[in-house]
Write a protein that holds these residues in place. Sequence first.
Motif, PDB file in Angstrom:
ATOM      1  N   ILE A  19      -0.873  -0.334  -7.055  1.00 34.77           N
ATOM      2  CA  ILE A  19      -1.564  -0.899  -8.206  1.00 34.77           C
ATOM      3  C   ILE A  19      -0.525  -1.577  -9.088  1.00 34.77           C
ATOM      4  N   GLU A  58      -4.395  -5.023 -10.359  1.00 35.13           N
ATOM      5  CA  GLU A  58      -4.711  -5.467  -9.015  1.00 35.13           C
ATOM      6  C   GLU A  58      -4.302  -4.357  -8.064  1.00 35.13           C
ATOM      7  N   ALA A  59      -5.225  -3.978  -7.190  1.00 38.76           N
ATOM      8  CA  ALA A  59      -4.969  -2.913  -6.229  1.00 38.76           C
ATOM      9  C   ALA A  59      -4.987  -3.479  -4.824  1.00 38.76           C
ATOM     10  N   SER A  60      -4.062  -2.987  -4.006  1.00 37.55           N
ATOM     11  CA  SER A  60      -4.029  -3.403  -2.602  1.00 37.55           C
ATOM     12  C   SER A  60      -3.358  -2.311  -1.783  1.00 37.55           C
ATOM     13  N   ILE A  80      -3.544   3.363  -2.265  1.00 42.78           N
ATOM     14  CA  ILE A  80      -3.341   3.741  -3.665  1.00 42.78           C
ATOM     15  C   ILE A  80      -2.813   5.174  -3.704  1.00 42.78           C
ATOM     16  N   LEU A 120     -10.453  -4.538 -12.724  1.00 45.92           N
ATOM     17  CA  LEU A 120      -9.778  -4.137 -11.503  1.00 45.92           C
ATOM     18  C   LEU A 120     -10.087  -5.141 -10.412  1.00 45.92           C
ATOM     19  N   VAL A 126      -9.558  -5.957  -6.480  1.00 50.46           N
ATOM     20  CA  VAL A 126      -9.201  -5.307  -5.222  1.00 50.46           C
ATOM     21  C   VAL A 126      -9.315  -6.334  -4.102  1.00 50.46           C
ATOM     22  N   PHE A 141      -7.744  -3.171   0.977  1.00 43.60           N
ATOM     23  CA  PHE A 141      -7.761  -1.775   0.566  1.00 43.60           C
ATOM     24  C   PHE A 141      -7.669  -0.904   1.804  1.00 43.60           C
ATOM     25  N   LEU A 158     -15.218  -4.787 -11.766  1.00 43.95           N
ATOM     26  CA  LEU A 158     -14.594  -4.702 -10.454  1.00 43.95           C
ATOM     27  C   LEU A 158     -14.735  -6.052  -9.775  1.00 43.95           C
ATOM     28  N   THR A 204     -14.069  -7.890  -6.333  1.00 44.54           N
ATOM     29  CA  THR A 204     -13.742  -7.653  -4.936  1.00 44.54           C
ATOM     30  C   THR A 204     -14.740  -8.345  -4.021  1.00 44.54           C
ATOM     31  N   MET A 217     -17.546  -1.542  -1.425  1.00 41.98           N
ATOM     32  CA  MET A 217     -17.188  -1.213  -2.806  1.00 41.98           C
ATOM     33  C   MET A 217     -18.265  -1.719  -3.766  1.00 41.98           C
ATOM     34  N   SER A 244     -14.654 -12.265  -5.722  1.00 38.58           N
ATOM     35  CA  SER A 244     -13.351 -12.838  -6.095  1.00 38.58           C
ATOM     36  C   SER A 244     -13.462 -14.242  -6.670  1.00 38.58           C
TER      37      SER A 244
END
Length: 118
Positions: free
Chosen positions: A2, A16-18, A21, A47, A49, A52, A79, A81, A86, A106
């Motif tokens: 993150i 940004e999460a990839s 985690i 957030l 994503v 993931f 969110l 994504t 999700m 996105s």
Amino acid sequence: MISRLDGMPDGVIGFEASGTISAEDYRDAVLPALTEAASGGEVRFLLVVGDFDGMTGGAVWEDLKVGVEHLRSWKRIALVTDIEWMTHLTAMFGWMTPGETRTFPSARRAEATAWVAG
């Protein structure tokens, strides 16, 4: 992993999460920003994503704690994504999340940022 997003509107914290985690991601990136935002009165959280690969057990625990520790501070969560499951889970269980929650594809990231800031 993150990472914190720069250039967020006032009052919005973004990440940004990839990949995978970890608990360290929460402790090092999310918690300090969240604590600061909650001290200002309300949390507006973006957030993003992309890819993931999952969460470690420690990350799941940290995620649960994050929601509860600042329960009254959550205002909006966006969110962003293209991961279909999700989006579906958020639609099904978003009512259990403190504050108002929305998902955006996105391609609509700018709209998500504007909404969470509003």
